[in-house]
Design an enzyme around this catalytic site. Structure first.
Site, PDB file in Angstrom:
ATOM      1  CG  ASP A  53      -2.073  -0.948   1.111  1.00  0.00           C
ATOM      2  OD1 ASP A  53      -2.501  -1.200  -0.035  1.00  0.00           O
ATOM      3  OD2 ASP A  53      -2.548  -1.446   2.143  1.00  0.00           O
ATOM      4  CB  ALA A  54       4.068   2.024   1.705  1.00  0.00           C
ATOM      5  CD  GLU A 125      -3.717   8.775   6.796  1.00  0.00           C
ATOM      6  OE1 GLU A 125      -2.626   8.894   6.183  1.00  0.00           O
ATOM      7  OE2 GLU A 125      -4.241   7.678   7.008  1.00  0.00           O
ATOM      8  NE  ARG A 151      -3.626  22.535  26.145  1.00  0.00           N
ATOM      9  CZ  ARG A 151      -2.978  23.664  25.959  1.00  0.00           C
ATOM     10  NH1 ARG A 151      -3.594  24.684  25.395  1.00  0.00           N
ATOM     11  NH2 ARG A 151      -1.731  23.790  26.347  1.00  0.00           N
ATOM     12  CG  ASP A 153      -0.858  13.493  21.678  1.00  0.00           C
ATOM     13  OD1 ASP A 153      -0.578  14.425  22.463  1.00  0.00           O
ATOM     14  OD2 ASP A 153      -0.634  12.295  21.932  1.00  0.00           O
ATOM     15  CB  THR A 164      -9.182   0.199   6.417  1.00  0.00           C
ATOM     16  OG1 THR A 164      -8.624   0.657   5.185  1.00  0.00           O
ATOM     17  CG2 THR A 164     -10.618  -0.228   6.189  1.00  0.00           C
ATOM     18  CB  ALA A 165      -4.945   3.596   6.937  1.00  0.00           C
ATOM     19  CE1 TYR A 166      -2.620   7.695  13.788  1.00  0.00           C
ATOM     20  CE2 TYR A 166      -1.743   9.244  12.175  1.00  0.00           C
ATOM     21  CZ  TYR A 166      -1.838   8.803  13.479  1.00  0.00           C
ATOM     22  OH  TYR A 166      -1.137   9.458  14.454  1.00  0.00           O
TER      23      TYR A 166
HETATM   24  P1  NAP Z   1       3.609   2.192   7.781  1.00  0.00           P
HETATM   25  O1  NAP Z   1       3.619   2.828   9.113  1.00  0.00           O
HETATM   26  O2  NAP Z   1       4.788   1.424   7.329  1.00  0.00           O
HETATM   27  O3  NAP Z   1       2.385   1.158   7.649  1.00  0.00           O
HETATM   28  C1  NAP Z   1       1.117   1.344   8.020  1.00  0.00           C
HETATM   29  C2  NAP Z   1       0.310   0.089   7.644  1.00  0.00           C
HETATM   30  O4  NAP Z   1      -0.924   0.528   7.092  1.00  0.00           O
HETATM   31  C3  NAP Z   1       0.948  -0.817   6.589  1.00  0.00           C
HETATM   32  O5  NAP Z   1       0.642  -2.143   6.941  1.00  0.00           O
HETATM   33  C4  NAP Z   1       0.243  -0.403   5.319  1.00  0.00           C
HETATM   34  O6  NAP Z   1       0.213  -1.431   4.344  1.00  0.00           O
HETATM   35  C5  NAP Z   1      -1.134  -0.142   5.853  1.00  0.00           C
HETATM   36  N1  NAP Z   1      -2.016   0.698   5.060  1.00  0.00           N
HETATM   37  C6  NAP Z   1      -1.727   1.743   4.251  1.00  0.00           C
HETATM   38  N2  NAP Z   1      -2.848   2.261   3.729  1.00  0.00           N
HETATM   39  C7  NAP Z   1      -3.874   1.516   4.224  1.00  0.00           C
HETATM   40  C8  NAP Z   1      -5.276   1.542   4.062  1.00  0.00           C
HETATM   41  N3  NAP Z   1      -5.874   2.483   3.292  1.00  0.00           N
HETATM   42  N4  NAP Z   1      -6.031   0.647   4.740  1.00  0.00           N
HETATM   43  C9  NAP Z   1      -5.469  -0.278   5.534  1.00  0.00           C
HETATM   44  N5  NAP Z   1      -4.140  -0.361   5.728  1.00  0.00           N
HETATM   45  C10 NAP Z   1      -3.358   0.533   5.087  1.00  0.00           C
HETATM   46  O7  NAP Z   1       3.302   3.351   6.705  1.00  0.00           O
HETATM   47  P2  NAP Z   1       2.975   3.167   5.167  1.00  0.00           P
HETATM   48  O8  NAP Z   1       3.036   1.744   4.779  1.00  0.00           O
HETATM   49  O9  NAP Z   1       3.776   4.156   4.423  1.00  0.00           O
HETATM   50  O10 NAP Z   1       1.434   3.613   5.142  1.00  0.00           O
HETATM   51  C11 NAP Z   1       1.076   4.920   5.399  1.00  0.00           C
HETATM   52  C12 NAP Z   1      -0.159   4.931   6.238  1.00  0.00           C
HETATM   53  O11 NAP Z   1       0.100   4.445   7.534  1.00  0.00           O
HETATM   54  C13 NAP Z   1      -0.706   6.301   6.474  1.00  0.00           C
HETATM   55  O12 NAP Z   1      -1.427   6.792   5.359  1.00  0.00           O
HETATM   56  C14 NAP Z   1      -1.545   6.079   7.701  1.00  0.00           C
HETATM   57  O13 NAP Z   1      -2.876   5.734   7.340  1.00  0.00           O
HETATM   58  C15 NAP Z   1      -0.941   4.878   8.363  1.00  0.00           C
HETATM   59  N6  NAP Z   1      -0.481   5.220   9.699  1.00  0.00           N
HETATM   60  C16 NAP Z   1      -1.063   4.566  10.729  1.00  0.00           C
HETATM   61  C17 NAP Z   1      -0.749   4.897  12.030  1.00  0.00           C
HETATM   62  C18 NAP Z   1      -1.429   4.157  13.118  1.00  0.00           C
HETATM   63  O14 NAP Z   1      -2.275   3.301  12.827  1.00  0.00           O
HETATM   64  N7  NAP Z   1      -1.141   4.471  14.360  1.00  0.00           N
HETATM   65  C19 NAP Z   1       0.175   5.881  12.301  1.00  0.00           C
HETATM   66  C20 NAP Z   1       0.769   6.535  11.209  1.00  0.00           C
HETATM   67  C21 NAP Z   1       0.427   6.199   9.907  1.00  0.00           C
HETATM   68  P3  NAP Z   1       1.521  -1.893   3.510  1.00  0.00           P
HETATM   69  O15 NAP Z   1       2.351  -2.684   4.467  1.00  0.00           O
HETATM   70  O16 NAP Z   1       0.947  -2.707   2.398  1.00  0.00           O
HETATM   71  O17 NAP Z   1       2.238  -0.670   3.017  1.00  0.00           O
HETATM   72 MN    MN Z   2       4.540   0.121   5.056  1.00  0.00          MN
END
Ligand code: NAP
Ligand code: MN
Length: 266
Positions: A53-54, A125, A151, A153, A164-166
């Site tokens: 996804d990244a 996002e 107020r 983080d 479904t992500a953050y």
């Molecule tokens: P990462 O921190 O390495 O991975 C975050 C995880 O989220 C990875 O498993 C990624 O899949 C997955 N992911 C990305 N987009 C998704 C989606 N739309 N629905 C479900 N899972 C998703 O960062 P990254 O891989 O570069 O992904 C960036 C995303 O991480 C940001 O857009 C944000 O949504 C998320 N994030 C989450 C948190 C948290 O949950 N506390 C904090 C910061 C960021 P892959 O392994 O296939 O890349």
């Molecule tokens: Mn990743």
């Protein structure tokens, strides 16, 4: 399918030793099938990312959220939310396209403007977070209504596919990408007699969300666009709305958003 008439493909991937032999295979199959690989994404009608996804998020960002191109995510690891095809089964990509097993989905994106500079898009996002140990404060406006003073983080505004992500880690709702909506979630809000926020995720339609950062010393938050941090220092106001444009992506019919939600979380 009209989209495949010109068959100009741009491949987006990280050049790693493990991936390169597979990329070569992909090139070869592409040539056999009459696809034309282009070096400039602006000439492409299909933009394919290889990775997770990244990598898909980066492919869209680095190619400027093209409205006319069809995006396609190819997995090189485990199942992703945006990546339906598999680098280890290249033949199947072509087969599924030929056998009408794929469908073009249109995903809502949000448009973000920081301090009246150039706007940008996000498909997961936009998050705004304190970059120090102290909390920071944000006046939240919905259209012209002052809604609350946050107020804590930080705040996250996500799209339906980003839900479904953050967003999900923050107890936000999972949202059907058929809905044109954006969701505001809080990161550790402070709630007491002095500060009060809604406390629950808020789903908005066609509105403008304005986040005014209170200039009280902690006014250098980290702002993210999907998986990238913005090089912005001091920040006053962030405006966010649903964008006029959508991202078109080619996916397998039998692997819709809710198939994926079920596979990943249930
Ligand atoms: P990462 O921190 O390495 O991975 C975050 C995880 O989220 C990875 O498993 C990624 O899949 C997955 N992911 C990305 N987009 C998704 C989606 N739309 N629905 C479900 N899972 C998703 O960062 P990254 O891989 O570069 O992904 C960036 C995303 O991480 C940001 O857009 C944000 O949504 C998320 N994030 C989450 C948190 C948290 O949950 N506390 C904090 C910061 C960021 P892959 O392994 O296939 O890349
Ligand atoms: Mn990743």
């Amino acid at each position: 399918m009209g989209n495949f008439d010109r068959k100009n493909v741009y491949l987006f991937y990280k050049k790693t030793p493990e991936l390169m032999p597979k990329i070569d295979q992909l090139h070869e199959l592409g040539r056999k099938q009459g696809f034309h690989l282009v070096d400039d994404y602006r000439d492409a009608n299909i933009i394919a990312s290889v990775g997770g996804d990244a990598s898909f998020l980066q492919a869209i960002r680095k190619t400027g959220f093209q409205e006319d191109a069809l995006y396609l995510g190819i997995n090189s690891g485990q199942l992703g939310f945006y990546t339906d095809f598999d680098i280890d089964n290249i033949q199947r990509i072509q087969e599924s396209i030929e056998n009408d097993m794929t469908k073009v989905f249109r995903y809502p994106v949000i448009e973000v403007n920081v301090d009246d500079q150039k706007s940008f898009f996000c498909i997961n996002e936009c998050s705004i977070r304190s970059n120090i140990i102290k909390t920071f404060a944000i006046d939240v406006y919905i259209d012209d209504l002052h809604f609350e003073t946050f107020r804590g983080d930080g705040l996250v505004v996500s799209t339906p596919t980003g839900s479904t992500a953050y967003n999900k880690s923050l107890n936000g709702a999972v949202v059907d990408p058929d809905l044109g909506a954006m969701q505001l979630t809080e990161i550790s809000s402070l709630n007491n007699n002095e500060y009060r926020t809604l406390g629950s995720p808020l789903i908005l339609g066609d509105r403008e969300l304005r986040l005014n950062i209170v200039q009280n010393g902690n006014d250098h938050p980290i702002i993210s666009a999907d998986n990238e941090a913005l090089p912005i220092r001091n920040c006053h106001k962030v405006r966010i709305k649903l964008a006029d444009r959508q991202v078109k992506t080619l996916k397998l019919k039998d692997n819709s958003f809710f198939h994926k939600v079920k596979k990943s979380f249930l």
